[in-house]
Write an enzyme that holds these catalytic residues in place. Structure first.
Site, short mmCIF file in Angstrom:
data_model
loop_
_atom_site.label_atom_id
_atom_site.label_comp_id
_atom_site.label_asym_id
_atom_site.label_seq_id
_atom_site.Cartn_x
_atom_site.Cartn_y
_atom_site.Cartn_z
N LYS A 274 -2.04 3.53 -2.81
CA LYS A 274 -1.21 2.28 -3.79
C LYS A 274 -1.71 2.87 -5.27
O LYS A 274 -2.27 3.66 -5.52
CB LYS A 274 -2.31 1.02 -3.36
CG LYS A 274 -2.12 0.56 -1.83
CD LYS A 274 -0.72 0.66 -1.26
CE LYS A 274 -0.66 0.21 0.11
NZ LYS A 274 -1.42 0.99 0.91
C1 LIG Z 1 3.64 -3.39 2.42
C2 LIG Z 1 2.17 -3.30 2.81
N1 LIG Z 1 1.46 -4.35 3.36
C3 LIG Z 1 0.40 -4.45 3.46
C4 LIG Z 1 -0.49 -3.43 3.56
C5 LIG Z 1 -2.03 -3.20 3.94
O1 LIG Z 1 -2.79 -2.82 2.95
P1 LIG Z 1 -4.33 -2.06 3.56
O2 LIG Z 1 -4.03 -0.86 4.21
O3 LIG Z 1 -5.08 -2.29 2.27
O4 LIG Z 1 -4.76 -2.99 4.79
C6 LIG Z 1 0.18 -2.27 3.05
C7 LIG Z 1 -0.68 -0.73 3.18
O5 LIG Z 1 -0.12 0.21 3.40
C8 LIG Z 1 1.54 -2.13 2.78
O6 LIG Z 1 2.09 -1.16 2.37
#
Ligand SMILES: Cc1ncc(COP(=O)(O)O)c(C=O)c1O
Length: 419
Positions: A194
């Site tokens: 991210k």
């Molecule tokens: C669009 C989207 N939503 C939610 C998430 C979930 O985040 P995390 O990996 O911190 O659980 C991601 C992670 O890649 C994502 O790209």
């Protein structure tokens, strides 16, 4: 396999900016021997600082730091009282966490088309709303939003809750307004890929105090806490079934330092992204994704739409062979077909309506019989399908050198000529 060395740096934007500030903040937590957010020897309050920063950034009055974006999605849907009998509308370009959060809540995902922004198509959203719809989960994919103003207006008009997933668009704006501030709630992720990162972590922000109080309880054993950080068990409105999703002070310390660099990181990506779009446009008939608000795009991704699937595959293969690829741990300059669980039909647990356990719940719940005919395989979203077939994904790290941008353009140009 190509013998040309990979030219691209890895695509983990925030990681390149990890430095003295992060080290100092994390050391501060370690020196204080207080890594838990609710009490300790000499609590430094980094989780609180991070939450304050996200209230300021999004304009939402409440923020809750958690341990992942996936947890933030689940907790938000629980706080919104989503369950059997409800459906959540979401676009076909997404991440598996979005669907998992809905299914784990006992609700039904309802797919909505994407438009040329690769985000939710507001026209199709209007068509897809039913009497069971409760939440619009808009996913700001690949760095930016589609027409979030229109989507928010549609959600309001139909009395639906709006949840913005900003995991891939941290720091992005839409017409000057920060993403995360358009809906009833929004979530962010701080995982390594991210715009800013602590390796892991997430945030939810929201507009309503009761929603926030419920989210607090859901993220932490099911109960709120008092000023001393001890669980309050005598509030009948907040005796819930919680999960273990607290953020630690160590992650927050790192994130407080990272958040302060977010605007610098997105500015760097945006500049390079614009440069690449401008110079690559037209090569081999390529058209960039539609960007409604170029100044608001966080710039992390260039999505390249080719005239047809064959050109997309051929040019991606040829440019990768010529070096436009990262090292072995990265995933960049790939066709969308190789973009895995970002495409609805690649989520086989969705396509096959996999239950949470062997009972088949929630698909088999009597409240969910309305969704018996819902299908999730390829073909469910014809517009999205043909876009996915002919698009490639070029991530734009903030440290990408402009001379390297020129070399990338040159390679695309040469490869297009030889097709
Ligand atoms: C669009 C989207 N939503 C939610 C998430 C979930 O985040 P995390 O990996 O911190 O659980 C991601 C992670 O890649 C994502 O790209």
């Amino acid at each position: 396999m190509s013998t040309v060395e990979p030219l691209l740096p890895y695509e983990w934007p925030g990681s390149f900016f990890i430095g003295e500030e992060e080290m100092e903040a994390v050391s501060c937590v370690i020196r204080s021997r207080s890594p838990f957010r609710f009490y300790g020897h000499d609590l430094q309050g980094y989780v609180q600082k991070l939450e304050d920063a996200y209230c300021a950034r999004t304009g939402q009055p409440y923020a809750l730091a958690v341990n992942s974006g996936t947890a933030a999605l689940s907790i938000t849907l629980s706080a919104m009282d989503v369950g059997p009998g409800d459906e959540v509308l979401l676009p076909g370009y997404l991440w598996v966490s979005c669907i998992a959060a809905i299914v784990r809540a006992g609700a039904i995902p309802r797919l909505v088309e994407v438009d040329d922004t690769f985000c939710m198509d507001p026209n199709d959203l209007e068509q897809k709303i039913t009497e069971h719809s409760k939440v619009v989960m808009v996913v700001h994919m690949s760095g930016m939003s589609g027409d979030i103003e229109r989507i928010a207006a549609i959600a309001r008009k139909h009395g639906l809750l709006l949840l913005e997933d900003c995991a891939q668009a941290n720091g992005a704006l839409f017409r000057g307004r920060p993403l995360g501030g358009f809906g009833d709630a929004a979530i962010f992720s701080f995982q390594l890929n991210k715009n800013v990162t602590a390796g892991e972590g997430g945030m939810l922000v929201c507009a309503d105090k009761m929603l926030y109080d419920r989210a607090v309880a859901f993220h932490d054993l099911g109960y709120p806490r008092n000023e001393q950080g001890r669980l309050i068990t005598d509030n009948p409105d907040l005796q819930l079934w919680g999960q273990g999703s607290r953020m630690s002070e160590l992650s927050a310390a790192m994130m407080v330092a990272q958040e302060q660099k977010l605007d610098e990181i997105t500015a760097a990506m945006r500049e390079r992204n614009h440069y690449l779009y401008k110079r690559l446009s037209g090569i081999g008939g390529m058209k960039p994704r539609q960007v409604v608000d170029p100044q608001g795009d966080s710039g992390a991704f260039a999505l390249l739409i080719w005239p047809d699937a064959e050109t997309c595959r051929a040019i991606t293969h040829a440019t990768r062979e010529a070096g436009v690829r990262p090292g072995p741990l990265g995933l960049n300059n790939v066709t969308m077909q190789d973009w895995g669980l970002h495409l609805y039909y690649n989520n086989l647990s969705l396509v096959n309506k996999r239950g949470l356990n062997s009972s088949g719940y929630p698909w088999t719940a009597p409240e969910n019989v309305f969704a018996a005919d819902y299908a999730y395989g390829r073909g469910s979203l014809p517009y999205a399908d043909q876009l996915f077939d002919r698009t490639s994904v070029l991530q734009v790290p903030p440290i990408l050198d402009f001379a390297l941008c020129d070399r990338i353009v040159e390679i695309f140009s040469e490869c297009a000529e030889h097709l």
